[in-house]
Motif scaffolding. Structure first.
Motif, PDB file in Angstrom:
ATOM      1  N   CYS A  67       0.890  -1.141  -0.125  1.00  0.00           N
ATOM      2  CA  CYS A  67       0.237   0.025   0.030  1.00  0.00           C
ATOM      3  C   CYS A  67       0.779   1.143  -0.108  1.00  0.00           C
ATOM      4  N   ASP A  68       0.350   2.267  -0.711  1.00  0.00           N
ATOM      5  CA  ASP A  68       1.229   3.573  -0.914  1.00  0.00           C
ATOM      6  C   ASP A  68       0.702   4.392   0.195  1.00  0.00           C
ATOM      7  N   GLY A  69       0.715   4.468   1.223  1.00  0.00           N
ATOM      8  CA  GLY A  69       0.029   5.166   2.356  1.00  0.00           C
ATOM      9  C   GLY A  69       0.874   4.796   3.700  1.00  0.00           C
ATOM     10  N   PHE A  70       0.376   5.636   4.481  1.00  0.00           N
ATOM     11  CA  PHE A  70       0.864   5.572   6.102  1.00  0.00           C
ATOM     12  C   PHE A  70       0.240   4.723   6.627  1.00  0.00           C
ATOM     13  N   PHE A  71       0.724   3.669   7.330  1.00  0.00           N
ATOM     14  CA  PHE A  71       0.172   2.452   8.016  1.00  0.00           C
ATOM     15  C   PHE A  71      -0.970   2.957   9.136  1.00  0.00           C
ATOM     16  N   GLU A  72      -0.760   3.856   9.696  1.00  0.00           N
ATOM     17  CA  GLU A  72      -1.958   4.572  10.402  1.00  0.00           C
ATOM     18  C   GLU A  72      -3.195   4.907   9.808  1.00  0.00           C
ATOM     19  N   ASN A  73      -3.040   5.216   8.403  1.00  0.00           N
ATOM     20  CA  ASN A  73      -4.141   5.738   7.654  1.00  0.00           C
ATOM     21  C   ASN A  73      -4.968   4.609   6.865  1.00  0.00           C
ATOM     22  N   LEU A  74      -4.317   3.695   7.046  1.00  0.00           N
ATOM     23  CA  LEU A  74      -4.867   2.299   6.209  1.00  0.00           C
ATOM     24  C   LEU A  74      -6.122   2.034   6.972  1.00  0.00           C
ATOM     25  N   THR A  75      -7.095   1.057   6.271  1.00  0.00           N
ATOM     26  CA  THR A  75      -8.145   0.683   6.616  1.00  0.00           C
ATOM     27  C   THR A  75      -7.782  -0.866   7.372  1.00  0.00           C
ATOM     28  N   LYS A  76      -8.659  -1.312   8.255  1.00  0.00           N
ATOM     29  CA  LYS A  76      -8.253  -2.391   9.314  1.00  0.00           C
ATOM     30  C   LYS A  76      -7.613  -3.622   8.135  1.00  0.00           C
ATOM     31  N   GLU A  77      -8.304  -3.802   7.071  1.00  0.00           N
ATOM     32  CA  GLU A  77      -8.197  -4.822   6.124  1.00  0.00           C
ATOM     33  C   GLU A  77      -6.881  -4.548   5.472  1.00  0.00           C
ATOM     34  N   GLU A  78      -6.439  -3.473   5.140  1.00  0.00           N
ATOM     35  CA  GLU A  78      -5.130  -2.929   4.448  1.00  0.00           C
ATOM     36  C   GLU A  78      -4.009  -3.176   5.585  1.00  0.00           C
ATOM     37  N   GLN A  79      -4.282  -2.892   6.751  1.00  0.00           N
ATOM     38  CA  GLN A  79      -3.452  -3.002   7.811  1.00  0.00           C
ATOM     39  C   GLN A  79      -2.920  -4.382   8.071  1.00  0.00           C
ATOM     40  N   ASP A  80      -4.122  -5.254   8.010  1.00  0.00           N
ATOM     41  CA  ASP A  80      -3.741  -6.653   8.439  1.00  0.00           C
ATOM     42  C   ASP A  80      -2.977  -7.090   6.927  1.00  0.00           C
ATOM     43  N   GLU A  81      -3.057  -6.709   5.841  1.00  0.00           N
ATOM     44  CA  GLU A  81      -2.334  -7.240   4.706  1.00  0.00           C
ATOM     45  C   GLU A  81      -0.863  -6.645   4.801  1.00  0.00           C
ATOM     46  N   GLU A  82      -0.631  -5.597   5.427  1.00  0.00           N
ATOM     47  CA  GLU A  82       0.596  -4.679   5.245  1.00  0.00           C
ATOM     48  C   GLU A  82       1.259  -5.596   6.502  1.00  0.00           C
ATOM     49  N   ARG A  83       0.666  -5.946   7.572  1.00  0.00           N
ATOM     50  CA  ARG A  83       1.193  -6.695   8.678  1.00  0.00           C
ATOM     51  C   ARG A  83       1.883  -7.892   8.061  1.00  0.00           C
ATOM     52  N   MET A  84       1.206  -8.737   7.177  1.00  0.00           N
ATOM     53  CA  MET A  84       1.639  -9.890   6.859  1.00  0.00           C
ATOM     54  C   MET A  84       3.008  -9.578   5.676  1.00  0.00           C
ATOM     55  N   ASN A  85       2.787  -8.475   4.997  1.00  0.00           N
ATOM     56  CA  ASN A  85       4.001  -7.971   4.122  1.00  0.00           C
ATOM     57  C   ASN A  85       5.049  -7.630   5.032  1.00  0.00           C
ATOM     58  N   ILE A  86       4.871  -6.855   6.075  1.00  0.00           N
ATOM     59  CA  ILE A  86       6.003  -6.516   6.979  1.00  0.00           C
ATOM     60  C   ILE A  86       6.623  -7.942   7.666  1.00  0.00           C
ATOM     61  N   ARG A  87       5.905  -8.688   7.844  1.00  0.00           N
ATOM     62  CA  ARG A  87       6.488  -9.985   8.486  1.00  0.00           C
ATOM     63  C   ARG A  87       7.297 -10.763   7.489  1.00  0.00           C
ATOM     64  N   ASN A  88       6.889 -10.558   6.018  1.00  0.00           N
ATOM     65  CA  ASN A  88       7.781 -11.186   5.118  1.00  0.00           C
ATOM     66  C   ASN A  88       9.081 -10.366   5.164  1.00  0.00           C
ATOM     67  N   GLY A  89       9.075  -8.908   5.367  1.00  0.00           N
ATOM     68  CA  GLY A  89      10.165  -8.238   5.333  1.00  0.00           C
ATOM     69  C   GLY A  89      11.379  -8.784   6.511  1.00  0.00           C
ATOM     70  N   LEU A  90      10.264  -8.890   7.683  1.00  0.00           N
ATOM     71  CA  LEU A  90      11.110  -9.338   9.032  1.00  0.00           C
ATOM     72  C   LEU A  90      11.681 -10.647   8.598  1.00  0.00           C
ATOM     73  N   ASN A  91      11.087 -11.607   8.094  1.00  0.00           N
ATOM     74  CA  ASN A  91      11.667 -12.925   7.756  1.00  0.00           C
ATOM     75  C   ASN A  91      12.825 -12.749   6.872  1.00  0.00           C
ATOM     76  N   PHE A  92      12.651 -11.771   5.962  1.00  0.00           N
ATOM     77  CA  PHE A  92      14.069 -11.820   5.009  1.00  0.00           C
ATOM     78  C   PHE A  92      15.193 -10.958   5.965  1.00  0.00           C
ATOM     79  N   ALA A  93      14.949 -10.011   6.684  1.00  0.00           N
ATOM     80  CA  ALA A  93      16.029  -9.563   7.748  1.00  0.00           C
ATOM     81  C   ALA A  93      16.529 -10.640   8.569  1.00  0.00           C
TER      82      ALA A  93
END
Length: 167
Positions: A67-93
């Motif tokens: 998503c091209d927006g600030f996390f806190e401004n996303l809808t609940k559904e978008e935030q849930d999706e971004e949490r998964m994407n962030i987890r992917n980034g953490l796994n890569f890290a």
């Protein structure tokens, strides 16, 4: 930059990412390998990302969010999706840290995902504890939790100071 250190760049002021990238460029000039993983920066549509991508292949830069927006401004559904994407980034890290894939790893805005309660401090501590001895890590974000202090070697705090020019 000392080999094997964990540095933090935090504070309310602008320039945390810029300072970290400057340290990354300095490392490149010393023939060291650099990986940047950005969190809470949105998708690749932002202009600064396009400029940063010009540093590749010398500096490898990754964003996992869609998503091209600030996390806190996303809808609940978008935030849930971004949490998964962030987890992917953490796994890569985690993979980069545990294998020593680079000399310098910049985890840009990782402190923000702590502040947003996407991960707990214990998870970040565990990631830092798995790093190979000679890898350097830079963590950036606005808020640095004091409970993380024992796990870092140095803290650079960037603050905005308003100058009174009316004198």
């Amino acid at each position: 930059m000392n080999r094997g250190t964990i540095q933090v760049i935090c504070g309310e002021g602008k320039g945390k990412t810029t300072a970290a990238l400057g340290m990354g460029i300095e490392a490149l000039m010393k023939n060291r390998s650099v990986i940047v993983i950005q969190f809470l920066k949105g998708c690749t549509g932002r202009g600064s990302f396009e400029i940063m991508k010009r540093l590749e292949p010398e500096m490898k830069i990754f964003r996992f969010e869609k998503c091209d927006g600030f996390f806190e401004n996303l809808t609940k559904e978008e935030q849930d999706e971004e949490r998964m994407n962030i987890r992917n980034g953490l796994n890569f890290a985690r993979k980069v840290v545990s294998t020593g894939e680079c000399d310098l790893l910049i985890l840009d805005e990782i402190l923000g995902i702590l502040d947003q309660k996407i991960i707990e401090a214990e998870e970040l501590v565990k990631l830092l504890q798995t790093k190979v001895d000679d890898m350097e890590i830079i963590l950036t974000g606005k808020v640095f939790s004091k409970e993380m202090e024992p796990y870092v070697d140095s803290i650079l705090e960037i603050n905005h100071v308003k100058v009174d020019n009316t004198k």
